[in-house]
Each structure stands twice: as C-alpha cells, then as structure tokens.
Design a protein around this motif. Sequence first.
Motif, mmCIF file in Angstrom:
data_model
loop_
_atom_site.group_PDB
_atom_site.id
_atom_site.type_symbol
_atom_site.label_atom_id
_atom_site.label_comp_id
_atom_site.label_asym_id
_atom_site.label_seq_id
_atom_site.Cartn_x
_atom_site.Cartn_y
_atom_site.Cartn_z
ATOM 1 N N LEU A 747 53.148 41.313 31.600
ATOM 2 C CA LEU A 747 52.412 40.089 31.261
ATOM 3 C C LEU A 747 51.432 39.713 32.372
ATOM 4 N N LYS A 748 51.907 39.835 33.629
ATOM 5 C CA LYS A 748 51.054 39.493 34.768
ATOM 6 C C LYS A 748 49.826 40.403 34.821
ATOM 7 N N LEU A 749 50.042 41.715 34.606
ATOM 8 C CA LEU A 749 48.919 42.658 34.647
ATOM 9 C C LEU A 749 47.921 42.380 33.525
ATOM 10 N N ALA A 750 48.476 42.060 32.350
ATOM 11 C CA ALA A 750 47.589 41.721 31.226
ATOM 12 C C ALA A 750 46.785 40.465 31.538
ATOM 13 N N ASN A 751 47.451 39.511 32.195
ATOM 14 C CA ASN A 751 46.770 38.264 32.569
ATOM 15 C C ASN A 751 45.671 38.538 33.586
ATOM 16 N N TYR A 752 45.965 39.423 34.585
ATOM 17 C CA TYR A 752 44.965 39.745 35.603
ATOM 18 C C TYR A 752 43.758 40.439 34.973
ATOM 19 N N ALA A 753 44.043 41.340 33.999
ATOM 20 C CA ALA A 753 42.950 42.055 33.328
ATOM 21 C C ALA A 753 42.068 41.074 32.546
ATOM 22 N N ALA A 754 42.726 40.119 31.864
ATOM 23 C CA ALA A 754 41.971 39.116 31.096
ATOM 24 C C ALA A 754 41.134 38.260 32.037
ATOM 25 N N LYS A 755 41.716 37.873 33.182
ATOM 26 C CA LYS A 755 41.005 37.052 34.154
ATOM 27 C C LYS A 755 39.806 37.811 34.734
ATOM 28 N N ALA A 756 39.962 39.130 34.921
ATOM 29 C CA ALA A 756 38.863 39.938 35.456
ATOM 30 C C ALA A 756 37.691 39.946 34.475
ATOM 31 N N LYS A 757 37.992 40.128 33.173
ATOM 32 C CA LYS A 757 36.928 40.125 32.153
ATOM 33 C C LYS A 757 36.285 38.740 32.068
ATOM 34 N N GLU A 758 37.147 37.714 32.180
ATOM 35 C CA GLU A 758 36.664 36.329 32.131
ATOM 36 C C GLU A 758 35.700 36.074 33.292
ATOM 37 N N LEU A 759 36.047 36.598 34.488
ATOM 38 C CA LEU A 759 35.192 36.414 35.659
ATOM 39 C C LEU A 759 33.849 37.100 35.470
ATOM 40 N N LEU A 760 33.842 38.311 34.921
ATOM 41 C CA LEU A 760 32.589 39.018 34.698
ATOM 42 C C LEU A 760 31.696 38.270 33.713
ATOM 43 N N ALA A 761 32.362 37.738 32.684
ATOM 44 C CA ALA A 761 31.594 36.962 31.689
ATOM 45 C C ALA A 761 31.002 35.710 32.343
ATOM 46 N N GLU A 762 31.805 35.066 33.197
ATOM 47 C CA GLU A 762 31.352 33.839 33.880
ATOM 48 C C GLU A 762 30.157 34.131 34.791
ATOM 49 N N ILE A 774 29.144 39.458 45.049
ATOM 50 C CA ILE A 774 29.698 38.664 46.153
ATOM 51 C C ILE A 774 29.967 37.281 45.601
ATOM 52 N N HIS A 775 31.238 36.835 45.681
ATOM 53 C CA HIS A 775 31.581 35.599 44.980
ATOM 54 C C HIS A 775 32.829 34.961 45.596
ATOM 55 N N GLN A 776 32.833 33.614 45.694
ATOM 56 C CA GLN A 776 34.034 32.880 46.103
ATOM 57 C C GLN A 776 34.789 32.459 44.858
ATOM 58 N N LEU A 777 36.033 32.917 44.756
ATOM 59 C CA LEU A 777 36.834 32.658 43.566
ATOM 60 C C LEU A 777 37.303 31.203 43.532
ATOM 61 N N THR A 778 37.258 30.637 42.347
ATOM 62 C CA THR A 778 37.798 29.285 42.150
ATOM 63 C C THR A 778 39.320 29.401 41.995
ATOM 64 N N PRO A 779 40.081 28.262 42.148
ATOM 65 C CA PRO A 779 41.551 28.316 42.180
ATOM 66 C C PRO A 779 42.194 29.020 40.999
ATOM 67 N N GLU A 780 41.600 28.923 39.773
ATOM 68 C CA GLU A 780 42.269 29.554 38.635
ATOM 69 C C GLU A 780 42.287 31.081 38.732
ATOM 70 N N ALA A 782 42.666 32.548 41.751
ATOM 71 C CA ALA A 782 43.363 32.857 43.013
ATOM 72 C C ALA A 782 44.571 31.942 43.182
ATOM 73 N N VAL A 783 45.510 32.050 42.255
ATOM 74 C CA VAL A 783 46.728 31.236 42.317
ATOM 75 C C VAL A 783 47.578 31.649 43.533
ATOM 76 N N ASN A 784 47.595 32.944 43.837
ATOM 77 C CA ASN A 784 48.284 33.475 45.009
ATOM 78 C C ASN A 784 47.510 34.681 45.521
ATOM 79 N N ALA A 785 47.921 35.242 46.657
ATOM 80 C CA ALA A 785 47.181 36.342 47.279
ATOM 81 C C ALA A 785 47.267 37.639 46.467
ATOM 82 N N GLU A 786 48.274 37.743 45.623
ATOM 83 C CA GLU A 786 48.464 38.957 44.825
ATOM 84 C C GLU A 786 47.463 39.014 43.673
ATOM 85 N N MET A 787 47.137 37.842 43.085
ATOM 86 C CA MET A 787 46.319 37.795 41.869
ATOM 87 C C MET A 787 44.919 38.414 42.064
#
Length: 881
Positions: A747-762, A774-780, A782-787
């Motif tokens: 589930l976590k990996l699927a969430n990370y993959a979705a977030k990656a696509k979401e970031l590219l779209a953004e 080059i980009h500074q990530l917003t909190p959603e 970067a919930v933790n250092a692993e994400m």
Amino acid sequence: MQSQEIRNIFLEFFKEKGHKIVPSAPIVVKNDPTLLFTNAGMNQFKDYFLGNKNATDTRVADTQKCLRVSGKHNDLEEVGIDTYHHTMFEMLGNWSFGDYFKHEAITWAWELLTDRYKLDKNRLYVTVFEGDAKEGLTPDSESKQIWAGLIDSARILYGSKKDNFWEMGDSGPCGPCTEIHYDIRPEDERKQTGGHLLVNNDHPQVIEIWNNVFIEFNRKSNGTLEQLPARHVDTGMGFERLTRILQVKSSNYDTDIFMPLIRKMEVDFNLKYRKSEIDDIAFRVIADHIRAVTFTIADGQLPSNNQAGYVIRRILRRAVRYGYTFLGMQEPYIYNLVTILANQFKTVFPEVYKQEDFIKNVIREEEASFLRTLASGTKLFDKYVEKLDGKLISGKFAFELYDTYGFPFDLTQLIAREKGLHVDEEVFKEELLAQKKRSKADAEKEQGDWVIINEDKSPTLFLGYDESEADIKILRFRVVTQKGQNAYHVVFNQTPFYPEGGGQVGDTGAIKNDEETVKVLNTLKENDLIIHVLENLPANPNSAFHAQVDLKKRIDTAANHSATHLLHAALRKVLGNHVAQKGSLVYDKALRFDFSHFAKMTDAEIAKVEHIVNEKIREDIHLQEDRSIPKEEAEKKGAMMLFGEKYGDRVRMITFDPNYSIELCGGIHTKSTGKLGFFKIVSEGAVAAGVRRIEAVTGPEAERLIDEQFGLVKELKEMFKNPKDLIGAVEQLRADLKTQNQELEKLKLANYAAKAKELLAELNMDDEDGDIIIHQLTPEYAVNAEMPKEMISELRRLRSTTLFLLGAVIDEKAYIWLAIPEKIKTAHNLNASLLIKEIAKEINGGGGGQDHFATAVGKNVDGLNAALEKGKGMLEGLVIK
C-alpha cells in the motif's frame, strides 16, 4: 655451559649449603595490593621480612620468574634497545631468615662464582655501601673486610645510597647491599680503561650480576629507620646475565635462552640477525616480550584493559608493533614462538608446556585484534593528513589515536616522517602527563605506619571455617587515606572473617561490645596478614570485642562457592578435560566462572551442565574437607590445582564425592550440596580468546529468578487469553504481523507511486520535458524521510533521463536528495555524493551516498531555499552548456 646446567649448578650449590629448594611463586601477584607482578625473588617471602610470619625453613633458594615492565631505566621502551635489560627474567636467589648473615652470603657467592662457575677473578668487582650521614648510617666496613679476604682491595668499591642501600618501597624492610659486577670487555679495552671506572655507569659490557642485600632496618612511613629484631639475607642474581658471561657472549640475547626464538624468526622472516640494527631491535623486542606474555598468561593473567591485564596487552602490542613496522609482519605470528618456550622450560616451569594451545590461542587473537587496530589507525591518520594544512600534526590528534584507538605514538611519528611531516610531541606529552595525573589522583592511597595496640606477632588465627563469631582483641591498626576518605585497617588476634581471595569476596559484619558497635566493611589479605577494613576506629581499641560475620551473606556466598566446584566438574564432563578455571567471582547474589574453551556453548550443552549440577545438589553430597593434607597426597587423589596459584607443602582439599569434584581451595563452603537449593545459569559468553564466562545463581536468587520468569510467562499467557500452546500462539502472531507488514508495504509503495505521478502533474511536466527538476516538496509529499526517497525511485522510473534535486523540511530538519541518471552522469562526469556535500553547506549539514544517488541532512532549515538555488546554479552550469 648450557643454561639448564647453569641453573642446576646454582640450586645444587645452595642445597649443599643446607638450603631448601622452593618453587617459583607465580609471576602474577594475588594477595599483595602493592604489586601487580612478582618483580623480585623476595616477594614471596615478604611476610618473613615484615615480621608477619615465622619462616618454617630459615634457608631457602630458588629461581623466580620476575616481571619488571619498566626495567632499570623506568621505561618499557628501553627493553630491546640495549642487550641486557628484560621485561621477564629469572632471578636466582638464596635467603636467610634470621639465620646466616654477611660472612656466609659473601663467601658463598665468591665460592660459587669462582670455584663452581670458574669465572675470571680478575674481571670481578664488588661494591659496598659507603654510608649516609643524613640517615646516620655508617659505611659497611664489615662487608668490606670480608671481601678484602677474597678479592684485591682495588676491586672493592664504595657505592652510594642509590646503588648500595636496598629498600622494598617507600616503607618497609631495607638495608645495605653488596653488588658483584663482571667486566666482559676485550683485553685491549680493559687495558685502556679500568673496569672500576665503569661499574654502575650503565656500560653494556660491565654489568651487575648479583646483589646481596642485608636486611636489618625497617623504614617507617615518616622516613625514619628502626632496627629490625632479626637480620635477614636477600640475594638475587640475574640468570640471563650470568648465562651471557658463562657462554662468553656480548649480549644476553646471544645465549641459548633467546637464540632459539631469534633463529626461528630469521627463517620465517627471511632476515638475518646482527645485520641491521633496527631489525635487530625488533628481533630482541619480540624474543623478550613473548616470554613475558607467555608466562603471565600461563599464571592466569589474560590481556585486558585493566591493571595487570593492560600491562600484558601493552607488552604484546609493543612486540606486534615492532614486527609490523620493521619485519613486515602483516598476520598474527608471535604466538608461534610459544612452542619453543614450552619445550625450553618444560622441566623448569611446566605450566607453559601444559597450557601451550591455550596460550597460543589467546596471543593469536590479541595479535589479530591489534593488527586491525594498526590498519584502522593508519586509515584515520591518512584521512587527517588529507585535510592537513601545513607540515605539523596536532599532538592532540596523536594522543587521541594513542588513547582512544590504541595506536602507538612512535608509529604515528614514523608514518609522519615517511610523509615528510612531523608531530607536535610537546603537546602529546602534555596530554599524556595530564592523563597520568588523573589516573594517579584516582589511585593515590596513603598508608600510615602500623600502630601497635597489643605486642603479639603471632599470625591471626583464622576461625572462619568453623565459626561466624568470636571474641577478639585488636593487635594493631593503620589509617589508609584515598580520595580524601579515611578507612582503618585493623588486625585481630583471631577472626571469623574470611579475607577476600580465591575469587570469594571478603566477609562483612561488625565488632561490638557494651559501649559501641563498629561495622566491618570488608576483609582483605595482604600477603599472609588478615586485614579488617573498619568504617571508624573504636573509641577504645584496647577493649575486648565480639566479632560477628554477616551470616546471611556468608551462607549465600558459601553456596555460590560450592556451586563453582560443581560447575567446574560438570563442564569438564560435558565439554572435555581441557576445561580449566581461569578466574571466578563468588559473592552472595551470584557467581561468575571463567574457563578455557574455544567455542560458544550450545543450548544443549548448557542444559546438560545445569542438569548435572542440580543432580549433584539433589544427591545432597556432604562436604569432605581435608584442612591440612600433604600436597603430594592431594595430587595422587586427583585434586584440581589451578595454574598461577602458589601452594604450600600442605594444602586444603575440598571434595564433593571423590568420583566427581576434588579441588584445592581456601574458601568457605556449604556442609552439603543440598544447601544450594537449585542452580541456574543466567548467561554464557566470551571474555577473551579461548576463555568463556558463565554467570549463575543458586538458592534464594535462583528462586527469585524462577519466580520472575514464571511471572513473565503467566503475563504472556493472559495476554493471549491462556492458549494451550503459548509458543504456537506467539508464532501465529508473528506470521500474522509479517503478512500485515507485507500488505502495508504494498500500500505504501502504491501510495508513493501515486504521489510521484501527482507531483509530476503538479509541476506540469510531461514525459518529454525537462532534463532537470529542482523543487522543494510540500508537507504532503514529505510526511517522513522515507517517503521522498521512495517517490524518487518512482520518479526515476517514470522519467529515466531526468535529474532530480529535491528538498524538504521534516521534523525541523532540512533534507536534500539528488538523483542523476546514468546518461547525464557519464556525459558530464558527475558524482552525486561530491555534489551534495557542497550543496549541504547551506543547511549546515553533511551528506554522501553513491555517484548516482546521494542524500544530505542539516539543522539550518532556513537555508534550504539557498541550497536548492546553489544546486541549480551548479547543475545548470555543469549540464546545460
């Protein structure tokens, strides 16, 4: 004349003169807090000189194993540099305890040297004490007169207090001495310079061989001298130096004592002794030091980081250092020399031969460990030099290498010279001196003179085997001050208190009368003196007192001591007869038992040992105590004797079933094994190479442990609602958790993959656009250092040709990630690890990683934007031409 013959002639000569030949005391001192090692032949007879004990034999002789780590120059580093000082050496000695005095000692010395050994009389010189006006000591005219009847008067020289007045220490027995020196120089040199001018001037060919000390005074702690009631003779002749003279060699190391070791090294290192001075020193250092290390391990002292163990470790490391630096020794080697020593001393000191494999294993592991230290220290040095600005290496850094990592200072200097650098030696010495002062302050102890209350020099009668209380009177006391605190050492006429020894702690308790009660904090043994440590001195020490041992502590301690005997026998049954005790600690709460064995014990072996011991407890075997039995008889009965212990002609033998456990022991034991109740091993682990340690409990502590463990099991059962199979329930829980964790990870990996696509779209990026993001990530994102790290893996999969430099603030810290695709990395020769270290300076952080992916973290959150901007400038300059 071979060295074996030289030793035998000495012993036979004094046997003819009515001396009893006694064995060498162990080189490791057990019951003398003033010494770590036996450093002179007289150590084992100290109590005779002090008047604490009457000698059963008034004339004795022996060859004593000695260890003088500091040597004559008070510096270990001198050993091996010259040809006649050693760490470990043999001291040939003859003693008179209130029997003969100067005349016999001097005339017999002359007879042995000139008649039996046939030494050239014209090469002998003697010194006698010149007196000291400040001390009120007159010249030793008696010794001079005796010598005048034996040797030309021109060869009788007066010596100063420094050279010819021997003292045991700052206080204690002392007296004038007469030394015998020998001139080994060639005839032409002797004609040019008279030997009398070189005596006691550190000339390598004009050396002292024998010292006859006439003990007739006692030095009090206030510095004054008092006459002793009895006069004694204490002599010591250096066996290695005598052998050198008789074998007509210019160096002790050229004799048959050391040459077998050197010859083996010549072959193994393909180098020739006497060809290169620096290599020769390395040969001598190793040949000397392996003897010291071997004999101390044989007598029970393992290398460690404390006290005597640290001294041995330091000696061995010095030998390894010389082999590593000058002989090219890259692997453990020195342990191979033990076999030569074992065979060489087989008939003199058989303890080495009997423990050869054990000693070799201990030394080999120590060598391997220190060689790793040398390798890691060299790497630390190289890293330091990379950043060095100039040619001077900090003395503080050199001290850190020495103190923290065990890296020798002279090796730091050697490597520095090879690189054209030099070390700030003054600062290093300052740091070393400061450390020594701290250690000295911690250990400093002042002992006052004994104050005599009752004039009774009989040894304290020990009642502790039969009694736990007794009426006593105080004979003497002294004040001991350490760290500003006073304690009182007190000697009784008789005592039920057991003094610390043989691994068993000293008894505590109290002495009391109608007026007061004084706590006994500990009981110690100093040589043969039983000392009671009191918290304060009784108001009236002349009064009669009743002494009472803390009985509960005594009973529980005795149970644990008996348990060590049962354990020792069980270990030998389960693991084999190679098992031998290497140390123990016995007190009321637990026992600790160290033993020789080269593998971790299996659970099955531990269980079997426990079963045997508990079986012997259930048998309720009654103690058989032979309090004073001839040692030879004990040996015939198969009694276990510990290496490194000194046994007298009569010994105490403890037996729990003649077919199971027979040991020589001075400790307190239970009357039967049933008193132990139950035995349980708490832990088993390694202490040193080839030495394992078992910790165990008996009686009340074993009961407490079992209650505690049953309580834990009960709690677990209740948590699982009392299943029939608790282990099965726990295994099922683990399996369920594993399955859930796997699902969660998906589930976590699927969430990370979705977030990656979401970031590219953004970022409004399609698959074809942009070489650099080059980009500074917003909190959603970067919930933790692993994400972000997992998101970058997905981003790199979606855009394999894009370089990503991302930043985020997580838990009040600034994070940066840099991922460089292979194509860009190769085309522009980039290294992510090096780049991110430069970028991370803006966030006051550090970073690293691989050449294609690196991370950094820093405390300066406000600097994150600047870091990304800096990264943008660097990367665009490198990638976009």
